[in-house]
Design an enzyme around this catalytic site. Structure first.
Site, short mmCIF file in Angstrom:
data_model
loop_
_atom_site.label_atom_id
_atom_site.label_comp_id
_atom_site.label_asym_id
_atom_site.label_seq_id
_atom_site.Cartn_x
_atom_site.Cartn_y
_atom_site.Cartn_z
CB VAL A 16 -0.97 -0.01 1.20
CG1 VAL A 16 -1.82 1.25 1.21
CG2 VAL A 16 -1.87 -1.25 1.15
CD GLU A 131 -12.93 6.02 3.94
OE1 GLU A 131 -13.54 7.07 4.17
OE2 GLU A 131 -13.45 4.89 4.07
CB ILE A 138 -15.57 0.76 0.08
CG1 ILE A 138 -15.58 -0.41 -0.89
CG2 ILE A 138 -16.99 1.23 0.37
CD1 ILE A 138 -16.27 -1.65 -0.33
CE LYS A 207 -10.05 -4.97 6.58
NZ LYS A 207 -10.03 -5.87 5.42
N GLY A 306 -5.81 -4.51 -1.98
CA GLY A 306 -4.96 -4.29 -3.16
C GLY A 306 -4.31 -2.93 -3.09
N1 HSE Z 1 -5.94 -8.35 3.90
C1 HSE Z 1 -7.01 -7.43 3.77
C2 HSE Z 1 -8.12 -8.05 2.94
C3 HSE Z 1 -6.48 -6.18 3.13
O1 HSE Z 1 -7.88 -9.07 2.32
O2 HSE Z 1 -9.22 -7.53 2.94
C4 HSE Z 1 -7.41 -5.02 3.19
O3 HSE Z 1 -7.65 -4.60 4.49
#
Ligand code: HSE
Length: 439
Positions: A16, A131, A138, A207, A306
């Protein structure tokens, strides 16, 4: 005097971080024109200077010492993309204390230390943007913080781990083995450095905690969430799911129960009706359905992992931080932790279920299962089975029961009672069936 050019310190040049640096360079003029501010990446902290890089970076920009970013008085904004919770925690805390707005995509960090870091951010009046921590590209965080601010959030349901969704879709649609699908997700840069977090549900759980803390303004510790990963999903269950009109997705469910003002909070592979929008979300895509009392149903869809999608989210935050540096108008959206909300014990949470028993093919098996379920007032709405197969030299059947909604605690008791029957395998495959209704 305000300097003309805002200076950025970037910590981390992995997948990233590379995407962020490339985009900040490639779309530099576009961004400056749109934001009407000038910026420059002044320093980049990396773990190992000698490592070969995917992107060309002037050597004088690089350092192995993250403290140089925090201590450099010229640096206005810090982007944390190093991952993990040790150094990242020290870095974010020190940056906030030094009065530098921070942009992070680190969900594990926020799930573990969010309460403390947001408190420091509030006390210091220095924003912490995140974010990229949920849903890749998203814009779910800013939507919750701004566009949906007038809503009481009734539920947030979604697919928020790209790697596991990629694996499940590959298993279902391409007949690809679990191991090959995981290797492909890693090669595409979707998986975490430690991919077990993607597989065991904890990346999605981190998350979910962030979304729940944000939407309900309540601190929530990781031990509050019930988490199951995709390790036990088999092609047999996919075949039954299809036959019965479902697919299997790793789902996050955050639901507000008005009675008792409690939160239902769980992550697990679930049966999703083929007619529901979320059943169509395949590959690395994520989708997050937010239901608010004013807006009603919304669904956010996009690439959940990604390099570039996540870089897009990070840079959206960088722009907010740049604006904040010029025009301080610090806001926290739904955040301030003014509420103390209880989380429902999992035993009390109710859904219909799919239960698949591997049994010896002999008389009375179905009757025994139905009887134990009936004793606990658990209704059966459908059954399905496969012709027997020889397993370990014995004829065996897969018997599937679709059960009416009941509290998980009650089903657990019935399953425990069934263990006394030696002709029923001790660990049936159990999946919740999501109905997407609110209580
Ligand atoms: N490893 C996480 C996924 C990356 O596959 O969603 C994005 O947070």
């Amino acid at each position: 005097m305000t300097r003309q050019t805002l200076q950025i310190g970037l910590a981390g040049l992995g997948t990233v971080g590379t995407g962020v640096y490339e985009t900040l360079c490639r779309n530099h003029d576009l961004l400056e024109a749109r934001v009407q501010m000038a910026y420059n990446v002044r320093k980049i902290a990396v773990r190992d200077l000698s490592r070969p890089r995917e992107v060309e970076v002037a050597p004088e920009l690089l350092t192995e010492d993250w403290q140089e970013l925090v201590n450099d008085p010229e640096i206005d904004i810090i982007i944390e993309l190093i991952g993990g919770t040790k150094v990242a925690y020290e870095l974010v805390k020190a940056a906030l204390k030094a009065g530098k707005p921070v942009v992070t995509g680190n969900k594990a960090l926020l799930a573990e230390y969010g309460s403390e870091l947001f408190r420091i951010s509030l006390e210091k009046g220095v924003p912490l943007y995140f974010e990229a921590s949920c849903g890749g590209g998203i814009p779910i965080i800013q939507s919750l913080q701004n566009s949906l601010i007038c809503n009481n959030v009734e539920s947030i349901t979604g697919i928020i781990n790209g790697t596991s969704n990629y694996i499940l879709s590959s298993m279902e649609k391409g007949g690809v083995s679990y191991a090959d699908a995981l290797a492909a997700a890693q090669a595409k840069g979707y998986a975490e450095a430690d991919p077990t977090l993607d597989i065991n549900g904890w990346d999605a759980a981190h998350k979910a905690l962030i979304l729940a803390m944000l939407a309900y303004g309540t601190p929530l510790a990781p031990d509050k969430i019930s988490v199951y990963g995709i390790e036990r999903v088999t092609s047999t269950d996919f075949a039954f799911a299809e036959r019965l009109g479902y697919t299997i997705k790793l789902l996050v469910v955050i639901k507000h129960h008005k009675e008792g003002d409690r939160l239902e909070l769980r992550v697990q592979p679930s049966f999703v009706p083929q007619s529901h929008l979320l059943s169509k979300v395949d590959g690395v895509f994520n989708a997050i359905a937010v239901k608010g009392d004013i807006v009603g149903e919304t669904v956010f869809y996009g690439r959940g992992a990604g390099k570039n999608p996540t870089a897009s989210a990070v840079i959206g935050d960088v722009v907010l931080a740049m604006r904040e540096c010029r025009h301080p108008e610090y806001h926290t959206g739904f955040l301030p932790y003014t509420k103390k909300m209880a989380v429902m014990p999992q035993e009390e949470t109710e859904t219909p279920y799919y239960v698949r028993f591997l049994v010896q093919d002999r008389p009375g098996v179905i009757a025994a299962i139905a009887s134990e379920l009936a004793k606990l007032d658990i209704g059966i709405s459908a059954t399905s089975s496969t012709p027997h197969d020889m397993v370990d030299g014995m004829p065996r059947n897969n018997l599937v029961f679709i059960l009416h909604s009941c509290p998980w605690g009650r089903l657990r008791k019935a399953l425990k009672a069934l263990r006394k029957h030696e002709y029923i395998e001790r660990h049936p495959a159990v999946f919740r069936i999501e109905t997407f209704t609110n209580n």
